[in-house]
Design an enzyme around this catalytic site. Structure first.
Site, short mmCIF file in Angstrom:
data_model
loop_
_atom_site.label_atom_id
_atom_site.label_comp_id
_atom_site.label_asym_id
_atom_site.label_seq_id
_atom_site.Cartn_x
_atom_site.Cartn_y
_atom_site.Cartn_z
N HIS A 1 -60.33 48.44 -7.01
CA HIS A 1 -59.67 49.33 -6.04
C HIS A 1 -58.99 48.56 -4.90
CE1 HIS A 1 -64.02 49.75 -4.28
NE2 HIS A 1 -63.41 48.75 -3.70
N HIS B 1 -64.86 50.95 3.11
CA HIS B 1 -64.70 49.58 3.64
C HIS B 1 -64.68 49.60 5.15
CE1 HIS B 1 -63.20 49.68 -0.47
NE2 HIS B 1 -63.48 48.39 -0.55
N GLU C 1 -69.50 44.21 -5.33
CA GLU C 1 -69.05 45.60 -5.54
C GLU C 1 -69.30 46.06 -6.98
OE1 GLU C 1 -65.26 45.95 -2.45
OE2 GLU C 1 -64.87 45.75 -4.58
N HIS D 1 -64.02 38.44 -6.52
CA HIS D 1 -63.18 38.16 -5.35
C HIS D 1 -64.03 37.80 -4.15
CE1 HIS D 1 -64.08 42.43 -4.63
NE2 HIS D 1 -63.37 42.50 -3.54
#
Lengths: 134, 289
Positions: free
Chosen positions: B12, B59, B243, B196
């Site tokens: 996302h 976030h 995540e 990431h």
């Protein structure tokens, strides 16, 4: 007995855990306030007066004023919060990464296009120590 | 009876939303990223889910540091796209199946998953980017083609819930869906990842080999995969790679036996490896053939 922090030997990485969350609370609350336009306007009109609203430490405040992106994380900031300060300044996540890694925007962007930073040699702190990185 | 027919795993990345909103998807940098979703858009048109249960993380947009629920279920009638610091995304308001959401909330808590109930909530890119990837460009005056029940997971402040906990929550979501009387097809999304790291001196870490084994094992070894310790995500897939625990909720909600319908993997989107997978329950594939 203290919880074992088995993630502390990952080089170049600050895991935002409960201790960091506690230390960075007011800093992070300041940062998230900037997601709203009216707060961005107030901050940009008078940074000092706006920062007075948040009881962060002198070091944290200095890191905000200096836009010292790594220092902000070392003092309990989290990237999703500090990125709101970045966004206020017109700096994207990728540009922030260019600054935090010391690579600069172009070299960082090229590294990502070429497949990113390899995990080889970047998993354990001792691997960085041996290379003379910190 | 409502039933879960399929699961979607999907990154996302906020820059994907920006690229779509600014019409940059045909640029050479972005075209290969979006090409992998063409089949997905066809697939979801065919699947026509009535409801999506969308597992994502906020976030530091709606949930600031003053309260950090590990699991929170969106129970409001609708969810507006939030301003994350550069203005709200120009995409439709997300509409809930509010009756089903409150049913799921009640069922989960009695099933010993003590989720937080959100009766007012905006949603950030974590929720809207997967919808955009699967449904294409839709503007503020359009409607998303189906209703969406948001399920938020804390993955920002360590520790995120364990993979095991997430996998079992998926099973509880399935029990909740299957005990809802309306005849509805539900697709569950697990979003975020893949490898990431956005922060500090190791930013930019990508581990394609690790990401591929993660996608492989969603079909071949989902239970074993759900036992992956947090430190492995952090070390191998980067600090934000954790995540991926949210994909276990999606996987847990499916049958033990699933078939991989589609997969896409691309590096980079900004700082991130984009991963995407569609898994369908074998018996549902059989029924549709």
């Amino acid at each position: 007995m203290a919880l074992k922090k088995d993630y502390e030997d990952i080089p170049g990485t600050l895991v935002f855990d409960a201790d960091r969350g506690r230390e960075g609370y007011h800093l992070n609350q300041f940062c998230i306030s900037l997601r709203l336009q009216r707060n961005r306007d107030a901050f940009n009109a008078d940074e000092g007066a706006y920062l007075d609203r948040y009881p962060m430490t002198a070091e944290q405040r200095k890191a905000v004023v200096d836009r010292d992106w790594n220092r902000l994380l070392e003092l309990g900031g989290n990237i999703y919060y500090t990125s709101k300060l970045g966004a206020n300044d017109g700096i994207t996540f990728q540009q922030l990464a260019g600054l935090m890694t010391g690579m600069g925007n172009e070299a960082y962007r090229k590294m990502m296009v070429d497949g990113g930073r390899s995990p080889e040699g970047n998993r354990y702190q001792h691997e960085w120590d041996e290379k003379g990185e910190n | 009876m409502a039933r879960i027919t399929a699961g979607v795993g999907c990154s996302h990345v906020p820059a994907i939303g920006v690229a779509m909103d600014l019409g940059k998807t045909d640029e050479p940098y972005w075209a290969p990223c979006f090409a992998g979703f063409e089949k997905s858009r066809e697939w979801i048109k065919e699947a026509r889910p009535d409801v999506i249960v969308l597992v994502y993380n906020d976030h530091c947009t709606v949930f600031d540091a003053s309260f950090i629920p590990t699991f929170a279920l969106g129970c409001a009638a609708e969810f507006a796209p939030a301003d994350e610091g550069w203005g709200p995304r120009p995409v439709p308001v997300v509409r809930n199946h509010q009756v089903m959401a409150s049913h799921i909330a009640q069922s989960l808590i009695l099933d010993e998953f003590d989720i937080t109930i959100m009766n007012e909530m905006e949603v950030d890119h974590g929720l809207t980017v997967p919808l955009s990837l699967m449904f294409g460009n839709l503007g503020v005056d359009d409607e998303w083609p189906c209703l969406v029940i948001p399920l938020c997971v804390n993955v920002v402040q360590y520790p995120a819930p364990t993979g095991n906990r997430c996998y079992n929550l998926g099973k509880a979501v399935r029990r909740a869906v299957e005990s809802f009387d309306e005849d509805l097809d539900v697709v569950i999304f697990g979003t975020g990842g893949m490898s990431h790291q956005l922060q500090y001196k190791r930013a930019g870490l990508i581990n394609a080999e690790w990401d591929i084994q993660f996608m492989d094992r969603l079909t071949s070894d989902p239970v074993g995969l759900s036992q992956t310790p947090h430190v492995e995500y952090l070390r191998e897939a980067g600090s934000e790679g954790v995540e991926l625990v949210m994909w276990h909720i999606m996987r847990g909600a499916l049958d033990d036996e699933v078939e991989e319908v589609h997969r896409h993997y691309h590096v980079p989107a900004s700082n991130t490896a984009v991963g995407h997978i569609i898994l369908a329950n074998r018996r549902d594939l059989g029924a549709s053939r």
